[in-house]
Design a protein around this motif. Structure first.
Motif, short mmCIF file in Angstrom:
data_model
loop_
_atom_site.label_atom_id
_atom_site.label_comp_id
_atom_site.label_asym_id
_atom_site.label_seq_id
_atom_site.Cartn_x
_atom_site.Cartn_y
_atom_site.Cartn_z
N PHE A 198 0.83 -1.20 0.00
CA PHE A 198 0.00 0.00 0.00
C PHE A 198 0.87 1.26 0.00
O PHE A 198 1.78 1.41 0.83
N LEU A 199 0.58 2.15 -0.92
CA LEU A 199 1.29 3.42 -1.03
C LEU A 199 0.43 4.54 -0.46
O LEU A 199 -0.80 4.54 -0.64
N THR A 200 1.06 5.48 0.24
CA THR A 200 0.34 6.61 0.81
C THR A 200 1.11 7.89 0.52
O THR A 200 1.85 8.40 1.37
N PRO A 201 0.98 8.42 -0.69
CA PRO A 201 1.66 9.69 -1.01
C PRO A 201 1.18 10.79 -0.07
O PRO A 201 -0.01 10.90 0.24
N ALA A 204 -7.18 10.23 -0.78
CA ALA A 204 -7.48 9.40 -1.96
C ALA A 204 -6.94 7.99 -1.78
O ALA A 204 -7.60 7.00 -2.16
N ALA A 205 -5.75 7.86 -1.19
CA ALA A 205 -5.16 6.54 -0.97
C ALA A 205 -5.99 5.74 0.03
O ALA A 205 -6.22 4.54 -0.15
N ASP A 206 -6.45 6.40 1.10
CA ASP A 206 -7.28 5.71 2.09
C ASP A 206 -8.58 5.23 1.47
O ASP A 206 -9.06 4.12 1.76
N ALA A 207 -9.18 6.05 0.61
CA ALA A 207 -10.44 5.66 -0.03
C ALA A 207 -10.22 4.50 -0.99
O ALA A 207 -11.04 3.57 -1.06
N ALA A 208 -9.10 4.50 -1.71
CA ALA A 208 -8.82 3.43 -2.66
C ALA A 208 -8.51 2.11 -1.96
O ALA A 208 -8.65 1.03 -2.54
N ARG A 209 -8.08 2.18 -0.70
CA ARG A 209 -7.71 0.99 0.06
C ARG A 209 -8.91 0.32 0.73
O ARG A 209 -8.83 -0.84 1.14
N LYS A 210 -10.03 1.04 0.85
CA LYS A 210 -11.18 0.52 1.59
C LYS A 210 -11.69 -0.83 1.10
O LYS A 210 -12.09 -1.67 1.91
N GLU A 245 -4.76 2.73 -9.73
CA GLU A 245 -6.09 3.09 -9.24
C GLU A 245 -6.24 2.89 -7.75
O GLU A 245 -6.99 3.61 -7.09
N HIS A 246 -5.54 1.89 -7.21
CA HIS A 246 -5.71 1.55 -5.80
C HIS A 246 -4.48 1.89 -4.96
O HIS A 246 -4.38 1.42 -3.81
N PHE A 247 -3.57 2.68 -5.49
CA PHE A 247 -2.37 3.11 -4.76
C PHE A 247 -1.60 1.91 -4.21
O PHE A 247 -1.29 1.83 -3.02
N LEU A 248 -1.32 0.97 -5.09
CA LEU A 248 -0.56 -0.22 -4.72
C LEU A 248 0.82 -0.18 -5.38
O LEU A 248 0.99 0.41 -6.44
N SER A 249 1.78 -0.82 -4.72
CA SER A 249 3.14 -0.89 -5.24
C SER A 249 3.27 -2.11 -6.15
O SER A 249 3.19 -3.25 -5.68
#
Length: 241
Positions: free
Chosen positions: A125-128, A134-140, A177-181
């Protein structure tokens, strides 16, 4: 390649060692102890004492103690059947034990994925900083089960499904789209494959799981052969081979 510059105080500089200590003096020795015993090189303490810069006796004893607690060594510090299995796996002892129990319970594939995520020590999980919300929402979609381990698994499954359906490009778009590495997920794939490859066909985790399930169903054949599951497994989950 490049140069790295850092600022630190004179007090910190005075506490710095002139050279980095050898790896066996600064890392856990459990895996090394298992390798020594599995190769028949004798007691780990005397063997490691012959190194140019040996670890302390306390560190060796602590590693043996942790292996005894995990069930990988018996009271005489000899390998148990569980320890013999763990010595073949390129994983931390506790993570490897988790994989073995996953095999016994018939869920080896997700266990290999979770073990790989833990072993690579790199979160997918990436958190710029500028896009935290946006990253938190994409991770839900991955965090509904309130477990970091299951979140890793769901993210990996989503990425793998996207890649299988649309190729590498689709996998990268899923990551974006999901802020993944993408790098972390690829590392996870390699680590899981490496762990699975450590098992001979006749003693694979999947085979252990099938035999365990056969015994639970009361298969006559499974009750007439000797037990070969890890010695620390509960009696109700020991398999036959």
């Amino acid at each position: 390649e490049g140069e790295y510059w850092a600022l630190y105080s004179r007090a910190v500089s005075a506490r710095m060692a002139e050279h980095t200590p050898p790896e066996m003096q600064r890392t856990p020795l459990a895996g090394l102890v298992l390798s020594i015993l599995s190769l028949g090189l004798g007691p780990p303490g005397p063997f490691l004492a012959r190194a140019l810069q040996p670890p302390s006796a306390d560190a060796v004893e602590e590693s043996c103690r942790s292996l005894r607690l995990a069930g990988a060594l018996d009271a005489a510090d000899a390998l148990t059947l569980l320890g013999a299995h763990l010595a073949r796996m390129p994983l931390d002892v506790r993570v490897g034990k988790m994989v073995l129990y996953g095999a016994l319970l018939g869920c080896i594939d997700p266990m290999l994925t979770i073990a790989a995520a833990l072993s690579t020590r790199r979160s997918p999980f990436l958190t710029p900083f500028e896009q935290r919300q946006a990253a938190d929402a994409a991770r839900k979609p991955f965090t509904g089960e309130h477990s970091d381990h299951l979140a890793y698994l769901r993210a990996y499954e989503g990425w793998r499904g996207a890649r299988r359906a649309g190729g590498g490009g689709a996998g990268r778009r899923f990551c974006d789209e999901h802020f993944l590495s993408h790098v972390a997920l690829e590392s996870c794939t390699r680590c899981a494959s490496s762990s699975a490859a450590c098992w001979p066909t006749s003693a694979s985790p999947a085979a252990h799981g099938r035999r365990w399930r056969a015994r639970v169903r009361g298969s006559p054949r499974s009750t007439t052969r000797r037990s070969c599951a890890p010695s620390c497994a509960p009696a109700s989950t020991r398999t036959c081979c």
